[in-house]
Write a protein that holds these residues in place. Sequence first.
Motif, PDB file in Angstrom:
ATOM      1  N   ALA A  23       0.867  -1.183   0.000  1.00  0.00           N
ATOM      2  CA  ALA A  23       0.000   0.000   0.000  1.00  0.00           C
ATOM      3  C   ALA A  23       0.900   1.229   0.000  1.00  0.00           C
ATOM      4  CB  ALA A  23      -0.907   0.001   1.226  1.00  0.00           C
ATOM      5  N   VAL A  24       0.687   2.096  -0.974  1.00  0.00           N
ATOM      6  CA  VAL A  24       1.556   3.249  -1.164  1.00  0.00           C
ATOM      7  C   VAL A  24       0.729   4.531  -1.086  1.00  0.00           C
ATOM      8  CG1 VAL A  24       3.249   4.341  -2.693  1.00  0.00           C
ATOM      9  CG2 VAL A  24       3.004   1.853  -2.694  1.00  0.00           C
ATOM     10  N   GLY A  28       0.807  13.652  -0.119  1.00  0.00           N
ATOM     11  CA  GLY A  28       1.479  13.980   1.126  1.00  0.00           C
ATOM     12  C   GLY A  28       2.857  13.338   1.096  1.00  0.00           C
ATOM     13  N   PRO A  29       3.511  13.183   2.226  1.00  0.00           N
ATOM     14  CA  PRO A  29       4.803  12.491   2.251  1.00  0.00           C
ATOM     15  C   PRO A  29       4.636  11.022   1.854  1.00  0.00           C
ATOM     16  CG  PRO A  29       4.407  13.695   4.302  1.00  0.00           C
ATOM     17  CD  PRO A  29       3.119  13.691   3.548  1.00  0.00           C
ATOM     18  N   LEU A  30       5.645  10.463   1.177  1.00  0.00           N
ATOM     19  CA  LEU A  30       5.588   9.063   0.767  1.00  0.00           C
ATOM     20  C   LEU A  30       5.507   8.143   1.986  1.00  0.00           C
ATOM     21  CD1 LEU A  30       5.862   6.954  -1.589  1.00  0.00           C
ATOM     22  CD2 LEU A  30       8.295   6.903  -1.035  1.00  0.00           C
ATOM     23  N   SER A  31       4.576   7.192   1.928  1.00  0.00           N
ATOM     24  CA  SER A  31       4.447   6.179   2.970  1.00  0.00           C
ATOM     25  C   SER A  31       4.181   4.841   2.290  1.00  0.00           C
ATOM     26  CB  SER A  31       3.303   6.556   3.904  1.00  0.00           C
ATOM     27  OG  SER A  31       2.935   5.461   4.718  1.00  0.00           O
ATOM     28  N   VAL A  32       4.934   3.817   2.667  1.00  0.00           N
ATOM     29  CA  VAL A  32       4.804   2.500   2.045  1.00  0.00           C
ATOM     30  C   VAL A  32       4.646   1.448   3.134  1.00  0.00           C
ATOM     31  CG1 VAL A  32       5.921   0.776   0.562  1.00  0.00           C
ATOM     32  CG2 VAL A  32       6.261   3.217   0.108  1.00  0.00           C
ATOM     33  N   VAL A  54       6.521   2.750  -8.835  1.00  0.00           N
ATOM     34  CA  VAL A  54       5.101   2.502  -8.535  1.00  0.00           C
ATOM     35  C   VAL A  54       4.212   3.333  -9.461  1.00  0.00           C
ATOM     36  CG1 VAL A  54       3.289   2.884  -6.809  1.00  0.00           C
ATOM     37  CG2 VAL A  54       5.417   1.760  -6.152  1.00  0.00           C
ATOM     38  N   ILE A  55       4.543   4.623  -9.605  1.00  0.00           N
ATOM     39  CA  ILE A  55       3.729   5.518 -10.429  1.00  0.00           C
ATOM     40  C   ILE A  55       3.742   5.065 -11.892  1.00  0.00           C
ATOM     41  CG2 ILE A  55       3.579   7.882 -11.344  1.00  0.00           C
ATOM     42  CD1 ILE A  55       2.616   7.640  -8.468  1.00  0.00           C
ATOM     43  N   VAL A 116       3.739  -8.724  -6.613  1.00  0.00           N
ATOM     44  CA  VAL A 116       3.485  -7.571  -5.737  1.00  0.00           C
ATOM     45  C   VAL A 116       2.179  -6.901  -6.165  1.00  0.00           C
ATOM     46  CG1 VAL A 116       4.328  -5.326  -4.944  1.00  0.00           C
ATOM     47  CG2 VAL A 116       5.947  -7.192  -5.344  1.00  0.00           C
ATOM     48  N   MET A 117       1.186  -6.937  -5.281  1.00  0.00           N
ATOM     49  CA  MET A 117      -0.102  -6.303  -5.541  1.00  0.00           C
ATOM     50  C   MET A 117      -0.082  -4.898  -4.932  1.00  0.00           C
ATOM     51  SD  MET A 117      -1.455  -8.819  -7.102  1.00  0.00           S
ATOM     52  CE  MET A 117      -3.142  -8.273  -7.277  1.00  0.00           C
ATOM     53  N   VAL A 118      -0.163  -3.891  -5.793  1.00  0.00           N
ATOM     54  CA  VAL A 118      -0.028  -2.512  -5.338  1.00  0.00           C
ATOM     55  C   VAL A 118      -1.400  -1.839  -5.239  1.00  0.00           C
ATOM     56  CG1 VAL A 118       0.966  -0.245  -5.839  1.00  0.00           C
ATOM     57  CG2 VAL A 118       2.246  -2.318  -6.419  1.00  0.00           C
TER      58      VAL A 118
END
Length: 270
Positions: A23-24, A28-32, A54-55, A116-118
Amino acid sequence: GRPVGTGGGRAGSTAATGQVEMAVHVLGPLSVTVNGRLVRGWGTRPRSLLAYLVIHRADLPPREVVTEALWPRADLPAARNNIQVAVYGARRALREAVDRQVIVFERGVYRLAADVMVSIDLDAFEGHVQAGQRFADAARVEAAIAELEAAVALYRGDFLADARSEDWAVLRREQLRLAYLDALDRLSSLYLETGQYSVCALLCRQILERDPCREDAHRRLMRSYARQGQPHLALLQFRTCIDILARELRVAPGPATARLHERIRRHEPV
């Protein structure tokens, strides 16, 4: 789209199926998070590389495109070294969360592994915005409000807010900022239409905090105040609008804003 969670409590099921759930959050600030575990302890470049992959996960850009985007002024040997160091840092941080190779290199392309399921807040945000616009155009006001509220809730800040120096993110950041302001704009209009003036006023103030020159938001805020029986606040808002437009754009408010001010001053319904 649906709001993106962190995948908490799913680690067991994903381990059983062999899938990795990532989950990305890029608004806001990047959080993974990976299988419910927050990824920590990685530097700016590894974070930027993962965000880029990811993008652009549907495009699969070749390594040279990625290096040019992330290190636009580096010569080829330096860029290749930079990306290897960034990949190593990202893999090391990700391995703290899952004992699998998340970033793979095949046929000149760095990409996320096939298992990897994003889920990404950006996709959910854009999905809610589009649904909100469709419902609004179809005059399904309550459904439109629900979708636009969901979109606005997902916007925790500007795109990759902690990577301001990244050239590749600048255009997307501005596009998303405008999409967010347009969502607030449409949502506040719907609240004005449905007589929810205090919420409309709150949203207009949020718009003007980010873009103080939006004259239509000033007008909507003036209407909200007037309809709540606070014409003095509406007239003060007109003064604020005059000052901001003079200072920022060196223009006067348009005729629509001037007419609205005159109606409020005369205590006519608006």
